[in-house]
Design a protein around this motif. Structure first.
Motif, PDB file in Angstrom:
ATOM      1  N   SER A 182       0.820  -1.214   0.000  1.00 12.16           N
ATOM      2  CA  SER A 182       0.000   0.000   0.000  1.00 12.16           C
ATOM      3  C   SER A 182       0.853   1.262   0.000  1.00 12.16           C
ATOM      4  CB  SER A 182      -0.958   0.007   1.202  1.00 12.16           C
ATOM      5  OG  SER A 182      -0.228   0.064   2.421  1.00 12.16           O
ATOM      6  N   LEU A 183       2.053   1.198   0.616  1.00  9.38           N
ATOM      7  CA  LEU A 183       2.960   2.341   0.578  1.00  9.38           C
ATOM      8  C   LEU A 183       3.398   2.602  -0.857  1.00  9.38           C
ATOM      9  CD1 LEU A 183       4.879   4.460   1.875  1.00  9.38           C
ATOM     10  CD2 LEU A 183       6.552   2.606   2.141  1.00  9.38           C
ATOM     11  N   LEU A 184       3.740   1.556  -1.571  1.00  8.66           N
ATOM     12  CA  LEU A 184       4.146   1.714  -2.968  1.00  8.66           C
ATOM     13  C   LEU A 184       2.996   2.256  -3.816  1.00  8.66           C
ATOM     14  CD1 LEU A 184       6.219  -1.548  -3.577  1.00  8.66           C
ATOM     15  CD2 LEU A 184       7.077   0.761  -3.190  1.00  8.66           C
ATOM     16  N   GLU A 185       1.789   1.782  -3.544  1.00  7.10           N
ATOM     17  CA  GLU A 185       0.641   2.243  -4.321  1.00  7.10           C
ATOM     18  C   GLU A 185       0.357   3.714  -4.081  1.00  7.10           C
ATOM     19  OE1 GLU A 185      -2.383  -0.482  -3.115  1.00  7.10           O
ATOM     20  OE2 GLU A 185      -1.740  -2.058  -4.519  1.00  7.10           O
ATOM     21  N   ARG A 186       0.610   4.180  -2.864  1.00 10.73           N
ATOM     22  CA  ARG A 186       0.403   5.598  -2.566  1.00 10.73           C
ATOM     23  C   ARG A 186       1.484   6.456  -3.223  1.00 10.73           C
ATOM     24  NH1 ARG A 186      -0.156   3.678   2.725  1.00 10.73           N
ATOM     25  NH2 ARG A 186       1.799   4.701   3.352  1.00 10.73           N
ATOM     26  N   GLN A 187       2.706   5.927  -3.253  1.00  4.66           N
ATOM     27  CA  GLN A 187       3.829   6.715  -3.742  1.00  4.66           C
ATOM     28  C   GLN A 187       4.029   6.602  -5.250  1.00  4.66           C
ATOM     29  OE1 GLN A 187       5.894   8.786  -1.964  1.00  4.66           O
ATOM     30  NE2 GLN A 187       4.550   8.510  -0.200  1.00  4.66           N
ATOM     31  N   GLN A 197      12.125   9.757  -3.201  1.00  7.31           N
ATOM     32  CA  GLN A 197      10.972  10.266  -2.466  1.00  7.31           C
ATOM     33  C   GLN A 197      10.311   9.211  -1.579  1.00  7.31           C
ATOM     34  OE1 GLN A 197      10.104  13.498  -2.479  1.00  7.31           O
ATOM     35  NE2 GLN A 197      11.873  13.851  -3.836  1.00  7.31           N
ATOM     36  N   LEU A 198      10.537   7.938  -1.893  1.00  5.62           N
ATOM     37  CA  LEU A 198       9.900   6.859  -1.131  1.00  5.62           C
ATOM     38  C   LEU A 198      10.450   6.835   0.293  1.00  5.62           C
ATOM     39  CD1 LEU A 198       7.935   4.419  -1.420  1.00  5.62           C
ATOM     40  CD2 LEU A 198       9.972   3.008  -1.843  1.00  5.62           C
ATOM     41  N   PRO A 199       9.603   6.945   1.325  1.00  2.00           N
ATOM     42  CA  PRO A 199      10.092   6.940   2.710  1.00  2.00           C
ATOM     43  C   PRO A 199      10.925   5.695   3.017  1.00  2.00           C
ATOM     44  CG  PRO A 199       7.803   7.591   2.645  1.00  2.00           C
ATOM     45  CD  PRO A 199       8.147   7.120   1.250  1.00  2.00           C
ATOM     46  N   MET A 200      11.938   5.874   3.839  1.00  2.00           N
ATOM     47  CA  MET A 200      12.885   4.800   4.167  1.00  2.00           C
ATOM     48  C   MET A 200      12.979   4.641   5.680  1.00  2.00           C
ATOM     49  SD  MET A 200      16.935   4.709   3.134  1.00  2.00           S
ATOM     50  CE  MET A 200      17.711   5.341   4.620  1.00  2.00           C
ATOM     51  N   VAL A 201      13.228   3.425   6.134  1.00  2.00           N
ATOM     52  CA  VAL A 201      13.471   3.146   7.555  1.00  2.00           C
ATOM     53  C   VAL A 201      14.941   2.790   7.718  1.00  2.00           C
ATOM     54  CG1 VAL A 201      12.823   1.763   9.561  1.00  2.00           C
ATOM     55  CG2 VAL A 201      11.103   2.303   7.814  1.00  2.00           C
ATOM     56  N   VAL A 238       8.709  -1.566   8.759  1.00  2.00           N
ATOM     57  CA  VAL A 238       8.629  -1.736   7.305  1.00  2.00           C
ATOM     58  C   VAL A 238       7.326  -2.445   6.933  1.00  2.00           C
ATOM     59  CG1 VAL A 238       9.688  -2.848   5.295  1.00  2.00           C
ATOM     60  CG2 VAL A 238      11.134  -1.731   7.015  1.00  2.00           C
ATOM     61  N   ALA A 239       6.970  -3.482   7.690  1.00  2.00           N
ATOM     62  CA  ALA A 239       5.742  -4.228   7.418  1.00  2.00           C
ATOM     63  C   ALA A 239       4.499  -3.356   7.581  1.00  2.00           C
ATOM     64  CB  ALA A 239       5.654  -5.438   8.340  1.00  2.00           C
ATOM     65  N   ALA A 240       4.578  -2.360   8.457  1.00  2.00           N
ATOM     66  CA  ALA A 240       3.439  -1.465   8.687  1.00  2.00           C
ATOM     67  C   ALA A 240       3.329  -0.374   7.634  1.00  2.00           C
ATOM     68  CB  ALA A 240       3.553  -0.840  10.071  1.00  2.00           C
ATOM     69  N   PRO A 248      16.437  -9.035   6.647  1.00  2.00           N
ATOM     70  CA  PRO A 248      17.017 -10.363   6.422  1.00  2.00           C
ATOM     71  C   PRO A 248      15.973 -11.353   5.916  1.00  2.00           C
ATOM     72  CG  PRO A 248      17.711  -9.489   8.548  1.00  2.00           C
ATOM     73  CD  PRO A 248      16.638  -8.578   8.042  1.00  2.00           C
ATOM     74  N   VAL A 249      16.385 -12.203   4.996  1.00  2.00           N
ATOM     75  CA  VAL A 249      15.490 -13.240   4.471  1.00  2.00           C
ATOM     76  C   VAL A 249      14.890 -14.054   5.612  1.00  2.00           C
ATOM     77  CG1 VAL A 249      15.457 -15.403   3.168  1.00  2.00           C
ATOM     78  CG2 VAL A 249      16.587 -13.401   2.212  1.00  2.00           C
ATOM     79  N   MET A 250      15.687 -14.329   6.650  1.00  2.00           N
ATOM     80  CA  MET A 250      15.219 -15.153   7.759  1.00  2.00           C
ATOM     81  C   MET A 250      14.090 -14.487   8.536  1.00  2.00           C
ATOM     82  SD  MET A 250      18.811 -16.745   9.195  1.00  2.00           S
ATOM     83  CE  MET A 250      17.976 -17.948  10.228  1.00  2.00           C
ATOM     84  N   GLN A 251      13.982 -13.159   8.478  1.00  2.00           N
ATOM     85  CA  GLN A 251      12.897 -12.462   9.155  1.00  2.00           C
ATOM     86  C   GLN A 251      11.663 -12.316   8.276  1.00  2.00           C
ATOM     87  OE1 GLN A 251      14.923  -8.823  10.553  1.00  2.00           O
ATOM     88  NE2 GLN A 251      14.221  -9.353  12.609  1.00  2.00           N
ATOM     89  N   LEU A 252      11.859 -12.260   6.969  1.00  2.00           N
ATOM     90  CA  LEU A 252      10.740 -12.039   6.062  1.00  2.00           C
ATOM     91  C   LEU A 252       9.660 -13.106   6.204  1.00  2.00           C
ATOM     92  CD1 LEU A 252      12.456 -10.915   2.723  1.00  2.00           C
ATOM     93  CD2 LEU A 252      10.924  -9.562   4.178  1.00  2.00           C
ATOM     94  N   GLU A 253      10.089 -14.338   6.421  1.00  2.00           N
ATOM     95  CA  GLU A 253       9.149 -15.450   6.470  1.00  2.00           C
ATOM     96  C   GLU A 253       8.169 -15.334   7.633  1.00  2.00           C
ATOM     97  OE1 GLU A 253      11.801 -18.698   6.736  1.00  2.00           O
ATOM     98  OE2 GLU A 253      12.533 -18.528   4.676  1.00  2.00           O
ATOM     99  N   ALA A 254       8.590 -14.635   8.691  1.00  2.00           N
ATOM    100  CA  ALA A 254       7.741 -14.531   9.881  1.00  2.00           C
ATOM    101  C   ALA A 254       6.828 -13.303   9.854  1.00  2.00           C
ATOM    102  CB  ALA A 254       8.616 -14.486  11.130  1.00  2.00           C
ATOM    103  N   LEU A 255       6.977 -12.442   8.853  1.00  2.00           N
ATOM    104  CA  LEU A 255       6.200 -11.212   8.801  1.00  2.00           C
ATOM    105  C   LEU A 255       4.860 -11.442   8.107  1.00  2.00           C
ATOM    106  CD1 LEU A 255       8.979  -8.626   7.875  1.00  2.00           C
ATOM    107  CD2 LEU A 255       7.939  -9.019  10.127  1.00  2.00           C
ATOM    108  N   ASP A 256       3.800 -11.024   8.779  1.00  2.00           N
ATOM    109  CA  ASP A 256       2.463 -11.133   8.201  1.00  2.00           C
ATOM    110  C   ASP A 256       2.128  -9.816   7.520  1.00  2.00           C
ATOM    111  OD1 ASP A 256      -0.069 -11.870   7.521  1.00  2.00           O
ATOM    112  OD2 ASP A 256      -0.921 -11.581   9.534  1.00  2.00           O
ATOM    113  N   ALA A 257       2.667  -9.618   6.325  1.00  5.64           N
ATOM    114  CA  ALA A 257       2.485  -8.359   5.610  1.00  5.64           C
ATOM    115  C   ALA A 257       2.644  -8.603   4.121  1.00  5.64           C
ATOM    116  CB  ALA A 257       3.498  -7.320   6.087  1.00  5.64           C
ATOM    117  N   ASP A 258       2.047  -7.717   3.344  1.00  9.44           N
ATOM    118  CA  ASP A 258       2.147  -7.801   1.888  1.00  9.44           C
ATOM    119  C   ASP A 258       3.330  -6.957   1.443  1.00  9.44           C
ATOM    120  OD1 ASP A 258       1.727  -8.205  -0.758  1.00  9.44           O
ATOM    121  OD2 ASP A 258      -0.148  -7.060  -0.902  1.00  9.44           O
ATOM    122  N   LEU A 259       4.518  -7.573   1.470  1.00  5.34           N
ATOM    123  CA  LEU A 259       5.747  -6.862   1.151  1.00  5.34           C
ATOM    124  C   LEU A 259       6.173  -7.145  -0.289  1.00  5.34           C
ATOM    125  CD1 LEU A 259       7.719  -7.519   4.462  1.00  5.34           C
ATOM    126  CD2 LEU A 259       6.558  -5.413   3.773  1.00  5.34           C
TER     127      LEU A 259
END
Length: 299
Positions: A182-187, A197-201, A238-240, A248-259
């Motif tokens: 949704s962040l990408l869709e807004r930007q 211009q895309l916000p960064m963490v 980032v997920a929010a 890290p790839v090892m963290q991506l698997e545990a995130l419940d988000a549309d990344l």
């Protein structure tokens, strides 16, 4: 050098004040201060800055490192004597002479702590002769801790070690540049997002990974930046949709988000190495072997 004077300096650094060192050593504050001053006079060097908390000078770093090594070797020598004592007296009688565990101070980067490093805790739980104290530090900024004697070993992305240290390759962590959809869709309603211009963490002032990704994309401008200094918290931000980031790839698997991956080449591989003192230490060797086993799951 008088070993009691050296221990006084190490205690002052650990506790942050001479008064704290005195309490740990079981002496008066004036006695602890005098031991440090005598050591400085003996060496002809100022070893500590009497700030709050106390910090070490460049000369003091060399003595602190020496103090840590003496502490570790002395502890292992006493362990061996304790074993001899147990054989002579019997295990029951010798068990009444329980000794304080050895302190193993190590530097670990936050992303390792949050992923592959965690199995080491289960191993260390079975070590009744040591306690582990971890200093969280960026993998690119870890070596000064080892040089100063603040830790006996540290995980870093640097391949080359310093004098008196050994380097073991642990593996490679893959990071992926992602943003919440949704962040990408807004930007960027159409086409690729504008990374200027895309916000960064970012993790903190020592974190260069996002900027390295921008440089690879040929971007020198700084986008809007949020700072989130915590590995799990960074990934959650980032997920929010707070901004894009390297996760890290090892963290991506545990995130419940549309990344969504961003950029033509969203991957950065970071090699990690274990730098540690070159000492004939059973406990240090045990720690090194445990790290190698834990790192086997890294990807």
């Amino acid at each position: 050098m008088n070993i009691d004077h050296v221990k006084a300096l190490a205690a002052a650094v650990d506790e942050g004040t001479v008064e704290g060192a005195a309490f740990v050593l079981g002496v008066t504050a004036s006695a602890a201060s005098q031991r440090i001053r005598t050591l400085e006079t003996r060496l002809g060097q100022v070893l500590i800055r009497r700030t709050n908390p106390i910090t070490v000078t460049e000369a003091g770093q060399a003595i602190l490192r020496y103090a840590r090594q003496v502490e570790l070797l002395e502890s292992e020598a006493l362990d061996r004597l304790h074993g001899i004592d147990a054989d002579a007296l019997g295990a029951d009688e010798a068990s009444g002479r329980r000794r304080e565990p050895t302190v193993l101070r190590i530097g670990v980067n936050a992303d390792s702590m949050a992923t592959w490093f965690r199995p080491l805790f289960a191993e260390a739980a079975g070590w009744d002769d040591v306690v582990v104290r971890i200093e969280v530090v960026d993998q690119d900024k870890a070596l000064p801790l080892l040089a100063s004697g603040e830790v006996l070993g540290t995980i870093t992305s640097a391949e080359t070690g310093g004098y008196g240290t050994k380097v073991d390759e642990l593996g490679t962590m893959r990071y992926v540049a992602v943003a919440e959809r949704s962040l990408l869709e807004r930007q960027a309603a159409e086409g690729d997002p504008d990374l200027t211009q895309l916000p960064m963490v970012n993790f903190g002032q020592d974190d260069d990974l996002q900027f390295e990704f921008l440089r690879r994309c040929g971007i020198a401008a700084r986008p809007p930046i949020s700072v989130v200094p915590g590995s799990a918290e960074f990934a959650a931000a980032v997920a929010a949709g707070l901004g894009w980031g390297m996760i890290p790839v090892m963290q991506l698997e545990a995130l419940d988000a549309d990344l969504v991956e961003i950029g033509e080449d969203p991957h950065i591989d970071v090699p990690l190495y274990w730098h540690h003192w070159t000492l004939a230490s059973d406990k240090l060797s045990r720690l090194t072997e445990a790290l190698r086993r834990a790192a086997a799951i890294m990807r």
